[in-house]
Structure formats: structure tokens, C-alpha cells
Scaffold this motif. Structure first.
Motif, PDB file in Angstrom:
ATOM      1  N   UNK A  27       0.846  -1.187   0.000  1.00  0.00           N
ATOM      2  CA  UNK A  27       0.000   0.000   0.000  1.00  0.00           C
ATOM      3  C   UNK A  27       0.884   1.241   0.000  1.00  0.00           C
ATOM      4  N   UNK A  28       0.486   2.251  -0.779  1.00  0.00           N
ATOM      5  CA  UNK A  28       1.260   3.486  -0.841  1.00  0.00           C
ATOM      6  C   UNK A  28       0.788   4.519   0.178  1.00  0.00           C
ATOM      7  N   UNK A  29      -0.394   4.296   0.760  1.00  0.00           N
ATOM      8  CA  UNK A  29      -0.960   5.247   1.713  1.00  0.00           C
ATOM      9  C   UNK A  29      -1.280   4.543   3.027  1.00  0.00           C
ATOM     10  N   UNK A  30      -1.393   5.336   4.084  1.00  0.00           N
ATOM     11  CA  UNK A  30      -1.739   4.765   5.382  1.00  0.00           C
ATOM     12  C   UNK A  30      -3.164   4.235   5.382  1.00  0.00           C
ATOM     13  N   UNK A  31      -4.042   4.883   4.613  1.00  0.00           N
ATOM     14  CA  UNK A  31      -5.438   4.461   4.493  1.00  0.00           C
ATOM     15  C   UNK A  31      -5.959   4.903   3.138  1.00  0.00           C
ATOM     16  N   UNK A  32      -6.985   4.206   2.617  1.00  0.00           N
ATOM     17  CA  UNK A  32      -7.492   4.575   1.293  1.00  0.00           C
ATOM     18  C   UNK A  32      -7.979   6.024   1.267  1.00  0.00           C
ATOM     19  N   UNK A  33      -7.727   6.750   0.179  1.00  0.00           N
ATOM     20  CA  UNK A  33      -8.240   8.117   0.074  1.00  0.00           C
ATOM     21  C   UNK A  33      -9.763   8.087  -0.063  1.00  0.00           C
ATOM     22  N   UNK A  34     -10.401   9.202   0.277  1.00  0.00           N
ATOM     23  CA  UNK A  34     -11.862   9.254   0.266  1.00  0.00           C
ATOM     24  C   UNK A  34     -12.341  10.535  -0.431  1.00  0.00           C
ATOM     25  N   UNK A  35     -13.629  10.577  -0.755  1.00  0.00           N
ATOM     26  CA  UNK A  35     -14.200  11.742  -1.443  1.00  0.00           C
ATOM     27  C   UNK A  35     -15.695  11.801  -1.195  1.00  0.00           C
ATOM     28  N   UNK A  36     -16.278  12.969  -1.514  1.00  0.00           N
ATOM     29  CA  UNK A  36     -17.731  13.061  -1.584  1.00  0.00           C
ATOM     30  C   UNK A  36     -18.102  13.880  -2.812  1.00  0.00           C
ATOM     31  N   UNK A  37     -19.325  13.679  -3.282  1.00  0.00           N
ATOM     32  CA  UNK A  37     -19.827  14.347  -4.489  1.00  0.00           C
ATOM     33  C   UNK A  37     -21.139  15.029  -4.142  1.00  0.00           C
ATOM     34  N   UNK A  38     -21.280  16.276  -4.577  1.00  0.00           N
ATOM     35  CA  UNK A  38     -22.529  17.009  -4.367  1.00  0.00           C
ATOM     36  C   UNK A  38     -22.948  17.682  -5.663  1.00  0.00           C
ATOM     37  N   UNK A  39     -24.185  17.425  -6.065  1.00  0.00           N
ATOM     38  CA  UNK A  39     -24.719  18.114  -7.241  1.00  0.00           C
ATOM     39  C   UNK A  39     -24.911  19.585  -6.897  1.00  0.00           C
ATOM     40  N   UNK A  40     -24.585  20.472  -7.836  1.00  0.00           N
ATOM     41  CA  UNK A  40     -24.710  21.911  -7.606  1.00  0.00           C
ATOM     42  C   UNK A  40     -25.698  22.492  -8.597  1.00  0.00           C
ATOM     43  N   UNK A  41     -26.204  23.697  -8.339  1.00  0.00           N
ATOM     44  CA  UNK A  41     -27.140  24.311  -9.271  1.00  0.00           C
ATOM     45  C   UNK A  41     -26.536  24.435 -10.660  1.00  0.00           C
ATOM     46  N   UNK A  42     -27.340  24.207 -11.667  1.00  0.00           N
ATOM     47  CA  UNK A  42     -26.837  24.244 -13.040  1.00  0.00           C
ATOM     48  C   UNK A  42     -26.512  25.638 -13.523  1.00  0.00           C
ATOM     49  N   UNK A  43     -27.288  26.642 -13.100  1.00  0.00           N
ATOM     50  CA  UNK A  43     -27.054  28.019 -13.531  1.00  0.00           C
ATOM     51  C   UNK A  43     -27.176  28.941 -12.334  1.00  0.00           C
ATOM     52  N   UNK A  44     -26.488  30.075 -12.430  1.00  0.00           N
ATOM     53  CA  UNK A  44     -26.587  31.090 -11.391  1.00  0.00           C
ATOM     54  C   UNK A  44     -26.142  30.620 -10.021  1.00  0.00           C
ATOM     55  N   UNK A  50      -9.859  13.642  -0.394  1.00  0.00           N
ATOM     56  CA  UNK A  50      -9.000  13.773   0.789  1.00  0.00           C
ATOM     57  C   UNK A  50      -8.057  12.587   0.891  1.00  0.00           C
ATOM     58  N   UNK A  51      -6.825  12.863   1.347  1.00  0.00           N
ATOM     59  CA  UNK A  51      -5.866  11.802   1.642  1.00  0.00           C
ATOM     60  C   UNK A  51      -4.984  12.252   2.801  1.00  0.00           C
ATOM     61  N   UNK A  52      -4.553  11.284   3.601  1.00  0.00           N
ATOM     62  CA  UNK A  52      -3.685  11.610   4.750  1.00  0.00           C
ATOM     63  C   UNK A  52      -2.240  11.181   4.520  1.00  0.00           C
ATOM     64  N   UNK A  53      -1.898  10.763   3.302  1.00  0.00           N
ATOM     65  CA  UNK A  53      -0.510  10.452   2.980  1.00  0.00           C
ATOM     66  C   UNK A  53      -0.055   9.091   3.463  1.00  0.00           C
ATOM     67  N   UNK A  54       1.241   8.838   3.288  1.00  0.00           N
ATOM     68  CA  UNK A  54       1.804   7.543   3.662  1.00  0.00           C
ATOM     69  C   UNK A  54       1.925   7.388   5.173  1.00  0.00           C
TER      70      UNK A  54
END
Length: 204
Positions: A134-151, A184-188
Motif C-alpha cells: 500500500x502506498x498510503x496509510x489508508x485509502x483516500x476518500x471523497x464526496x460528491x454534491x450536485x450543484x445548481x446548473x445556472x446562477x 481527501x488523503x492523509x498520505x503515507x
């Protein structure tokens, strides 16, 4: 009877010994100072390397999120497991920059995988001497949020904001949904936290 001149040696005053000790002391201080400087430089290089690995880990998670959004079918956005609709509120821990940079906000659920408000990216691995590591101490993580299409206004929390990304999409003649991704990642070492934010457009 002939007299002989007897030469008596002069008594030593210890000056040579004193000078030698002073020189030895100076050399010892210089050696210790050099060792401390070398140790500090090694720590700085190690810290810089870990920070770079953490950044690459966060980019790896971003690529996983982009791949998920580019798939033939979108995952279900149900305000859990790191997938949030446009009108959903993010968890409190992910609404501020301090919270996003806090490793506790990205704690994986028991057994790993998606959950606890975020999603898991695959663990980057490398083969070293025939052994996969493993190259990292723990698997990296993420979240996804839909945003308004205009304005769209500034995105809550991270401070960068979409800043009219939806308007740019509309002006370009494209039709699609803009998604905010924070990875997000916390590195090796698990201590060098890095987070990156990107906006991904999925064309309709």
C-alpha cells in the motif's frame, strides 16, 4: 675531578593539553551542530515527500470520483455515503474548511468501503521487490454534491466556490449537471492531510 653540567628538564605547565582540549571541544560542537542540521533537513524532506504523496492520494480519489460520474449510469444520490443532491445539506463536519481538513471527518466505517458521509477510493498499490505494498496509510476518500446548473453561488464550506460554473456550461452551449467533488488523503504516514476540490460537468 672534572665537573659535569647537569641539565634539568623544565617542568611542564600543561599548555599543550589545554589547547588540545579546547580544539577537541570546538570540533565536537561543530560535529553536533552539523548532525542536528542534517537531521532537520532529513525531517523536512520526509515531511515534504509525505505531503506530496498525500496530494497524489487526493488526486487519485478525485479520479475515482470522475470515473464514477462518467459511468453509463449515475449512482443514487440519496444524501448518504458521500452522494448529495443539490438541495441536500452536507454533514456539519464537511461544511467548513477546518472540518474538511480534519481526518476524523473522513473516518472510514468499520470494514472500510463507502459510508460515514464519504466514499472510498481504491488503495493505490505498488510492487516493490515482487511484493505489492500500500502506498498510503489508508485509502483516500471523497464526496460528491450536485450543484445548481445556472446562477450558482459560492459553494458552502470550502471557500473556493463554483462561482458561476453552471453559467459557463450554459454559455458554452452544453447541457449538463455540475458536480462538486472534494477528495481527501492523509498520505503515507497518516499525518500529512491534503484535500482538493474540483467541479465536474456530466453532459446530458
Amino acid at each position: 675531578m672534572k665537573s659535569k653540567n647537569i641539565v634539568t628538564p623544565l617542568r611542564q605547565q600543561g599548555a599543550a593539553l589545554l589547547v588540545s582540549l579546547v580544539i577537541l571541544l570546538v570540533l565536537t560542537v561543530l560535529a553536533l551542530s552539523s548532525m542536528q542540521g542534517t537531521t532537520l533537513q532529513e525531517r523536512m524532506v520526509s515531511s515534504q515527500r509525505d505531503a506530496q504523496i498525500a496530494l497524489e492520494g487526493a488526486e487519485f480519489a478525485l479520479q475515482a470520483a470522475e470515473a464514477e460520474l462518467a459511468g453509463p449510469t449515475l449512482p443514487t444520490f440519496e444524501n448518504s455515503k458521500g452522494l448529495y443532491q443539490e438541495d441536500d445539506d452536507l454533514p456539519v463536519a464537511l461544511q467548513t474548511l477546518a472540518g474538511i481538513l480534519d481526518p476524523a471527518s473522513w473516518q472510514a466505517p468499520a470494514g472500510g468501503g463507502h459510508g460515514n458521509n464519504t466514499r472510498a477510493a481504491p488503495m493505490p498499490r505498488e510492487e516493490i521487490d515482487g511484493v505489492e505494498m500500500d502506498l498510503l496509510a489508508e485509502p483516500p476518500r471523497y464526496f460528491i454534491k450536485a450543484t445548481p446548473g445556472v446562477g450558482s453561488a459560492s459553494s458552502s464550506g470550502f471557500g473556493l466556490g463554483v462561482g458561476g460554473a453552471g453559467d459557463s456550461v450554459q454559455q458554452s452551449g452544453l447541457s449538463g449537471t455540475v458536480y462538486r467533488v472534494v477528495a481527501f488523503s492523509s498520505g503515507a504516514s497518516g499525518q500529512a492531510v491534503r484535500a482538493i476540490e474540483a467541479y465536474v460537468v456530466r453532459a446530458d
